[in-house]
Design an enzyme around this catalytic site. Structure first.
Site, PDB file in Angstrom:
ATOM      1  N   GLY A   1      27.896 -15.258  -3.755  1.00  0.00           N
ATOM      2  CA  GLY A   1      28.886 -15.378  -2.687  1.00  0.00           C
ATOM      3  C   GLY A   1      28.857 -14.181  -1.748  1.00  0.00           C
ATOM      4  O   GLY A   1      28.978 -14.327  -0.521  1.00  0.00           O
ATOM      5  N   ASP A   2      28.691 -12.995  -2.316  1.00  0.00           N
ATOM      6  CA  ASP A   2      28.607 -11.778  -1.496  1.00  0.00           C
ATOM      7  C   ASP A   2      27.357 -11.821  -0.609  1.00  0.00           C
ATOM      8  O   ASP A   2      27.383 -11.375   0.543  1.00  0.00           O
ATOM      9  CB  ASP A   2      28.548 -10.541  -2.395  1.00  0.00           C
ATOM     10  CG  ASP A   2      29.640 -10.553  -3.458  1.00  0.00           C
ATOM     11  OD1 ASP A   2      30.770 -10.966  -3.136  1.00  0.00           O
ATOM     12  OD2 ASP A   2      29.361 -10.174  -4.602  1.00  0.00           O
TER      13      ASP A   2
END
Length: 301
Positions: free
Chosen positions: A250-251
């Site tokens: 996600g990052d």
């Protein structure tokens, strides 16, 4: 300038254990140590994609020194605040028949430490980007996200928020430039279960109407959805590949979105680069690199 804030960085100790059992000695078959924390991951992937950033946050003790060393070794400008009491946490991630995590607590952050962080953020202005992401440790005020956004309000800083539930919903009135819930987090906020991209779209639109400029929803194997600041809706299935490690995916999407937008000014390209960056990290035991991202973008055409 791009800055990322990680309130509670960690050293992630990742191990594999065949048939993990409690109450006996277990031996590892694989070990890896990485600097952990959502903001740190964003900075590392941005660097891998060719964009410099400064990593901010709080560190303490020998573990803190090692986190700073590893972040710098990854080519990221480390600008952490040294905290006197406690130590930066070690998070043990045990991969066996099931995945188990043991997360440490982190150091004691004082009011003076918070003021030091504010001083570092006060230099940001028009055209700068700030990424604040992840949980807030219990030694910090629960409204830390709002405090930062209120402080920088009106300065032209593009603020990216990647957080869960109240941390996210309470900052929407400050009109964050980008929010990145996953479909489960988005569903939790609105009290629904969201499994398909079509189900996600109306709730991503609702979040944009509540104040977020761009809403990027990651959906693991289902791909993702972007409702952009100009009202466009983009959807895409996930790239094909074998998931090796989903930590940091996600990052990586956040970093990919920012890199794509800076390079092309196109929300569509930013969205495609976000999904490719998330997948590239998930498909390997390291965070996404530029060649891996470009290869996935080329194959999705």
């Amino acid at each position: 300038m791009i800055c990322t804030v990680t309130f509670n960085p960690s050293l992630d100790y990742i191990v594999r254990v065949d048939d993990m059992r409690l109450g006996v000695i277990n031996r590892t078959t694989y070990e890896q140590v990485l600097p952990g924390g959502k903001g740190i991951n964003v900075s590392i992937v941005l660097g891998n994609l060719g964009h410099a950033s400064r990593a901010l946050g709080f560190l303490a003790g020998f573990t803190g020194a090692e986190i700073a060393r590893r972040v710098s070794e990854a080519g990221v400008s480390a600008d952490f605040i040294e905290v006197a009491e406690g130590m930066s946490r070690i998070n043990a991630k045990i991969k066996s028949n099931e995945e188990t995590e043991l997360n440490g607590q982190g150091p004691l952050i004082t009011e003076e430490n918070i003021e030091e962080l504010y001083a570092k953020l006060d230099v940001l202005g028009e055209g700068d980007t700030l990424v604040i992401s992840g949980s807030v440790p219990n030694t910090l005020p629960g409204d830390m996200y709002e405090r930062i956004m209120a402080r920088l309000d009106g300065r032209g800083v593009r603020i990216v928020v990647d957080a869960e539930r109240d941390l996210l919903t309470r900052v929407l009135p400050y009109k964050p430039f980008l929010v990145k819930p996953n479909n489960i987090e988005l569903g939790d906020i609105y009290g629904v279960t969201l499994k398909t991209r079509d189900e996600v779209v109306p709730y991503a639109k609702r979040m944009r109407e509540a104040g977020a400029q761009n809403v990027l929803v990651s959906m693991a194997g289902e791909g993702g959805v972007l409702v952009s600041a100009d009202g466009q809706v983009f959807q895409s299935p996930a790239a094909k590949g074998t998931v090796v490690n989903s930590v940091g995916a996600g990052d990586s999407s956040v970093a990919g979105f920012l890199a794509g937008l800076m390079e092309t000014g196109s929300y569509e390209t930013a969205f495609r680069m976000a999904l490719a960056s998330g997948s590239a990290s998930a498909f390997s035991d390291h965070l996404a690199t530029r060649p891996e991202v470009e290869a996935l973008m080329a194959s999705s055409h």
